[in-house]
Each structure stands twice: as C-alpha cells, then as structure tokens.
Write a protein that holds these residues in place. Structure first.
Motif, PDB file in Angstrom:
ATOM      1  N   TYR A 271     124.061 -41.322  75.091  1.00  0.00           N
ATOM      2  CA  TYR A 271     124.860 -40.496  74.427  1.00  0.00           C
ATOM      3  C   TYR A 271     126.218 -41.180  74.157  1.00  0.00           C
ATOM      4  N   GLN A 312     128.114 -33.641  75.373  1.00  0.00           N
ATOM      5  CA  GLN A 312     127.141 -34.054  74.653  1.00  0.00           C
ATOM      6  C   GLN A 312     125.762 -34.170  74.905  1.00  0.00           C
ATOM      7  N   LEU A 315     123.766 -31.897  72.671  1.00  0.00           N
ATOM      8  CA  LEU A 315     123.640 -32.296  71.091  1.00  0.00           C
ATOM      9  C   LEU A 315     122.237 -32.512  70.750  1.00  0.00           C
ATOM     10  N   THR A 324     133.427 -39.412  69.882  1.00  0.00           N
ATOM     11  CA  THR A 324     133.573 -37.871  69.608  1.00  0.00           C
ATOM     12  C   THR A 324     135.047 -37.948  68.672  1.00  0.00           C
ATOM     13  N   ASP A 331     132.572 -30.000  65.757  1.00  0.00           N
ATOM     14  CA  ASP A 331     131.638 -30.628  66.814  1.00  0.00           C
ATOM     15  C   ASP A 331     132.317 -30.905  68.166  1.00  0.00           C
ATOM     16  N   ILE A 335     131.425 -29.607  71.784  1.00  0.00           N
ATOM     17  CA  ILE A 335     131.220 -30.482  72.857  1.00  0.00           C
ATOM     18  C   ILE A 335     132.029 -30.069  74.250  1.00  0.00           C
TER      19      ILE A 335
END
Length: 435
Positions: A271, A312, A315, A324, A331, A335
């Motif tokens: 990620y 994350q 996700l 990010t 979003d 997170i």
C-alpha cells in the motif's frame, strides 16, 4: 523577533569552553592543597573519586534522550556538602573539590569509552562538570557573615534541621544549573530553542533530580556519624533505581519496535512505498524539535508519524504509490479515520489516535474557524506531503517545497513549513561532529 529566539547552538561551544577553563583553573588553584592532603581525608577523597568514576560508567538514558549518571552526580554532590578538612584543619577549598570531581568524571568517561566501547557525550559531560562546580563554590567560597556556608553548618549544631534545609537548597540550585546547561547542550544537537528545552528537561527529570539532591545531602550528613561507609550505604538505593530505569528503557524500546513493525504492515502489503513511514517520522521529529516540542509530545508525534498510513489497509485497492496527498479529500479523511480507529482499539494510544484523526484537516480550519488542531497533526500533514511530492518529482526537494507553498495558509501551517525548510537546509549542509 528572530533575535529574541535564542537558539542553543549559540551556547554549545561556550559551555564546553567554560567547563575546560573551570576545570583547568580548579587544578591550578588546588595544586598546593592536593599535595598536602594525607591520612583519613586522603582516603575519603580517594573513595569519593572512585565512586564518581564508577558512577560515570553506569549511565542512564532518560525520557528526554539525554544520558545521565545519577550515582556519579549524587557522589559529587555528597563530596561538595561534606566538611572534609586539610592537614591544617581548614576546609578543603572549592578548587580541590572541583578538581577531584572533574577528575573522577573524566576518568569514568574514558573507562566507559575505552573499556565499554560506548560513545560518550562530551557536551553533556561538560555541562555536568560546569553545573557540578556550583555546590563547592556555594558551600566553600561564598561568604555569609564573614564565614563560608560549611562553617555555619558546624555552628548550627543545635539546629540540625537548618543544616539539612541548607544542604537541600544548595543541592537544588546545583541541579537547576546542571539541568539547564545539559538541556542547552541537548537542544543544540537537536537545533531546538533553549527555553522550551530547559522547561522540558526540568519537568521530565524533576523526580530524579529530587532523589539525587536528597541522596547527596544524606551522604554528607551521615558521613559525620558513620564516616566514609555512608557513601556506599546511601548510594545503594540509586543503584536499584538504575536497574529499574534500565528495565523501563528496555520496555519503551520494545514498545517502539512493536509500533514500527505495525507501521510496516502497509509497506509489506504494497500500500505504501518502502521506508515511507520512517522517512516521514524522521522529518516529523526534526520539525517537532525545531518547534520546541517537549519529549512526551515528540514521542506521541513519532508514534503517530509511524502509523499515519495505517488506515490504508482498509482500502479495496491501493492508492498509486501510496501517495495520500494525491487522493481525494474524502479518501484522505477515511484513511485517517480508519487508522485512528485501529489505533484507538488498542486502548493505550488515545492521544496518538487523536493526532491521526486530525492529520488531514486543512490548516484553514484553524485560521478561519479557530479549530483546535494538534500541532503534531499539522506536522504530519506537511511531512507526509513533502515525502509524497518529492517522490512524485523524482526526489526534487525544491519542486516539492514549491508545491507545498501553493497551499500555504490554506492546507499547510506556515510555521511548520518554515521549520521544514530549515530542516532541509541543515540536511544539505555537512554535519559537524557532535560534542
């Protein structure tokens, strides 16, 4: 305003030079008395010297990250408050006490470096040498009513409580000066402002300082009745404290390693980029020190910076390169919220969770609506954006800073951005060897 914000790099070398001059002067002034000492006084001085030297080899790293030698400090304070006399019946002068104390500290540091192979913070040692000279000067050189303080301690035989209070006051002043000088040296290495560093040092080490002052006073008082046996007797509790603090430090290290392992989860699952969390953490801590954050707040900042991308893992699909700052605001907030909830579920990191939850909040919320946004959250927002944008521009720091300046005062705190700029400037310069 810049002139009023004294930075400790201005004090680092003067402290070292003053320590060398003080010790050199003490040996010069004490040369005659040192050669004339014999008998019981010589034995007592030798044992105090040995205790100070051995105490230097048993160092502790306290919460502020500074090394300290509690047994050495207590023994030196006990020596300064003891009424040892020379062959002519006069009290040992302040120069003799400073010479013996500094010799013991230097020998202990050399043994620690050569035999133990440990690095020695000579800047911290210089500060303690300079601060340790305060007690001998107050008790033996400063005159009260035509006599030194030690003479009055003997004259107050019927008021022993007054002697004890006087010893505690002298020890307290000595510790205040020592801690202030050591904080200035530590802040010099961290490029932090002096006053917040001193306040943080006093707040973090108040309990240990009280223990050292009382131990030194007890050694001096008990030496009258018990002789030199009082030295090991009243230093023994500090030895137990030494092992307890070492145990606490080991637990904190394990705690940090556990959080570090948790932060690598997003990296191992693809990620985030390799070492992204560690880079952001180093930048955050440098900015925090630059802004004068206390050690407890810095610890929370460090943990939050390590875990800032933890959300994350919730996700469905990774963000490209884990950046990010390039994600939509909704979003980013999701997170941050998910990461805060994961951390909050541990039940022990509530302050870190609060920092994580606010890390994506724009600075304009503070400027326009007066929202109480933690400084640590503002620092993480800037440091994370810098690392993401630097990666997006192939490691070009200048382009990353330019992008951040486009959101200055709206997305990012101008004070934090200014601090980041100074941190980056220092990274580009060669780093001198620390004292």
């Amino acid at each position: 305003m810049k002139a009023l914000r004294l930075r400790s790099m201005d004090l680092l070398w003067p402290i070292a030079v003053m320590a060398v001059v003080t010790v050199g002067t003490a040996f010069w002034l004490a040369r005659d008395q040192l050669w004339s000492i014999h008998g019981t006084t010589a034995v007592d001085l030798a044992l105090f010297f040995t205790a100070i030297a051995l105490g230097e080899t048993a160092r502790l790293t306290i919460l502020t990250g500074r090394e300290t030698a509690p047994m050495s400090t207590a023994a030196a304070l006990g020596l300064a408050l003891s009424d040892l006399t020379a062959s002519d019946g006069r009290f040992l002068n302040a120069a003799t006490i400073v010479a013996v104390t500094s010799a013991g500290m230097v020998v202990g540091c050399v043994v620690l470096r050569v035999v133990g192979g440990s690095a020695v913070g000579w800047g911290d040692t210089a500060a303690r040498l300079l601060g340790g000279a305060v007690a001998p000067i107050l008790t033996r050189s400063v005159q009260f009513g035509g006599h030194p303080l030690l003479w009055w301690q003997a004259a107050w035989g019927d008021n022993r409580w007054l002697v004890a209070v006087t010893m505690l006051l002298v020890g307290g002043v000595t510790m205040l000066v020592s801690l202030a000088l050591e904080a200035a040296v530590r802040a010099g290495r961290d490029h932090a402002p002096v006053l917040p560093a001193v306040v943080d040092e006093l707040r973090s080490t108040a309990g240990l300082a009280v223990a050292l002052v009382t131990s030194g006073a007890l050694v001096a008082v008990a030496e009258l009745a018990l002789g030199i046996v009082a030295l090991p007797l009243f230093l023994f509790p500090l030895l137990l404290t030494y092992f307890a603090v070492r145990r606490f430090a080991a637990i904190r290290l394990t705690y940090r390693q556990t959080i570090g392992a948790l932060s690598s989860l997003t990296e191992r699952t693809g990620y985030t980029r390799p070492d992204h969390a560690e880079r952001v953490t180093r930048t955050c801590c440098a900015i925090g020190r630059e802004l004068g954050m206390g050690q407890r707040d810095l610890t929370d900042l460090e943990y939050a910076a390590l875990l800032h991308d933890l959300g994350q893992v919730a996700l469905r699909e990774p963000i490209p390169r884990g950046s990010t700052v390039m994600a939509a605001p909704a979003d980013q907030q999701r997170i941050a919220h998910d990461g805060a909830e994961i951390v909050r579920s541990t039940g022990v990191l509530d302050r870190v969770a609060a920092i994580l939850e606010a890390q994506t909040t724009p600075y304009r919320q503070v400027r326009e609506f007066g929202q109480n946004l933690p400084l640590a959250s503002r620092i993480i927002k800037v440091a994370n954006a810098y690392d993401d944008m630097s990666d997006a521009h192939g490691g070009n720091d200048e382009r990353a800073i330019e992008r951040i300046h486009l959101g200055l005062g709206y997305e990012y705190d101008p004070q934090v951005v200014d601090s980041l700029t100074r941190v980056l400037q220092r990274r580009r310069r060669p780093t001198p060897a620390p004292l």
